[in-house]
Design a protein around this motif. Structure first.
Motif, short mmCIF file in Angstrom:
data_model
loop_
_atom_site.label_atom_id
_atom_site.label_comp_id
_atom_site.label_asym_id
_atom_site.label_seq_id
_atom_site.Cartn_x
_atom_site.Cartn_y
_atom_site.Cartn_z
N GLY A 3 0.78 -1.23 0.00
CA GLY A 3 0.00 0.00 0.00
C GLY A 3 0.81 1.28 0.00
O GLY A 3 0.34 2.31 0.43
N GLN A 4 2.05 1.22 -0.49
CA GLN A 4 2.89 2.40 -0.47
C GLN A 4 3.60 2.55 -1.80
O GLN A 4 3.45 1.73 -2.69
N GLN A 5 4.38 3.60 -1.93
CA GLN A 5 5.09 3.91 -3.16
C GLN A 5 6.51 3.38 -3.13
O GLN A 5 6.98 2.88 -2.11
N ARG A 6 7.21 3.50 -4.27
CA ARG A 6 8.61 3.12 -4.33
C ARG A 6 9.42 3.98 -3.38
O ARG A 6 9.11 5.12 -3.13
N GLY A 7 10.51 3.41 -2.86
CA GLY A 7 11.39 4.15 -1.98
C GLY A 7 10.88 4.29 -0.57
O GLY A 7 11.43 5.04 0.22
N ARG A 8 9.85 3.58 -0.25
CA ARG A 8 9.25 3.70 1.07
C ARG A 8 10.17 3.10 2.13
O ARG A 8 10.96 2.21 1.85
N LEU A 9 10.03 3.55 3.33
CA LEU A 9 10.80 3.05 4.46
C LEU A 9 9.99 1.95 5.12
O LEU A 9 8.94 2.20 5.70
N SER A 13 10.96 -6.11 -5.33
CA SER A 13 11.78 -6.71 -6.38
C SER A 13 12.73 -7.73 -5.75
O SER A 13 12.99 -7.71 -4.55
N VAL A 14 13.25 -8.60 -6.59
CA VAL A 14 14.23 -9.58 -6.13
C VAL A 14 15.46 -8.85 -5.60
O VAL A 14 16.06 -9.25 -4.60
N ARG A 15 15.82 -7.76 -6.26
CA ARG A 15 16.97 -6.98 -5.82
C ARG A 15 16.76 -6.42 -4.42
O ARG A 15 17.68 -6.36 -3.61
N THR A 16 15.54 -5.99 -4.11
CA THR A 16 15.25 -5.50 -2.76
C THR A 16 15.45 -6.60 -1.74
O THR A 16 16.05 -6.39 -0.69
N LEU A 17 14.98 -7.79 -2.06
CA LEU A 17 15.17 -8.93 -1.16
C LEU A 17 16.66 -9.20 -0.96
O LEU A 17 17.10 -9.45 0.16
N GLN A 18 17.43 -9.11 -2.03
CA GLN A 18 18.87 -9.32 -1.92
C GLN A 18 19.52 -8.26 -1.03
O GLN A 18 20.38 -8.57 -0.20
N ARG A 19 19.11 -7.00 -1.17
CA ARG A 19 19.65 -5.94 -0.32
C ARG A 19 19.30 -6.16 1.14
O ARG A 19 20.10 -5.92 2.03
N ASP A 33 16.93 -0.58 8.04
CA ASP A 33 17.12 0.53 7.12
C ASP A 33 17.86 1.64 7.84
O ASP A 33 17.48 2.05 8.93
N LYS A 34 18.94 2.13 7.26
CA LYS A 34 19.78 3.11 7.94
C LYS A 34 19.48 4.54 7.52
O LYS A 34 20.13 5.47 7.98
N ARG A 35 18.46 4.74 6.68
CA ARG A 35 18.15 6.11 6.24
C ARG A 35 17.68 6.98 7.39
O ARG A 35 17.97 8.16 7.45
N SER A 36 16.89 6.39 8.31
CA SER A 36 16.33 7.21 9.39
C SER A 36 17.37 7.59 10.44
O SER A 36 17.17 8.55 11.19
#
Length: 107
Positions: free
Chosen positions: A10-16, A49-55, A67-70
């Motif tokens: 229920g959110q957009q790309r780049g969401r935390l 995405s599969v890449r997100t799972l890999q990250r 997630d280290k953005r915050s």
């Protein structure tokens, strides 16, 4: 032709996405893959995405990372006013010409 896939999260790309939710998603994907689902198709159903799972699993234990953005330390912008400049602006905008405006709209 199919439209864009709506993310079940229920959110957009780049969401935390918080760590507890990541743990839940990775656990669901692990269970699906144990039961024979392909990684790419399982990720598509979940909305990542599969890449997100890999990250998310990019460490030696394959456990999702937080997630280290915050909590990232960010430098001050190069155009930030110094304290002296800010005080000078505040003195200038306190004149009667600008007394009808909020100080926060200027500095």
């Amino acid at each position: 032709m199919k439209g864009k896939v709506q993310c079940p999260l229920g959110q957009q790309r780049g969401r935390l996405i918080p760590l507890p939710e990541r743990l839940n998603i990775v656990d669901m994907l692990r269970n699906a893959m144990k039961q024979g689902a392909r990684k790419a198709q399982a990720c598509q159903v979940i909305g990542i995405s599969v890449r997100t799972l890999q990250r998310w699993r990019n460490n030696c234990h394959n456990a999702p990372l937080a997630d280290k953005r915050s909590t990232a330390v960010r430098n001050a912008p190069s155009n930030k006013l110094s304290d002296a400049e800010r005080q000078r602006c505040q003195r200038y905008f306190r004149l009667t010409t600008f007394c009808y405006f909020k100080m926060s709209s200027f500095c």
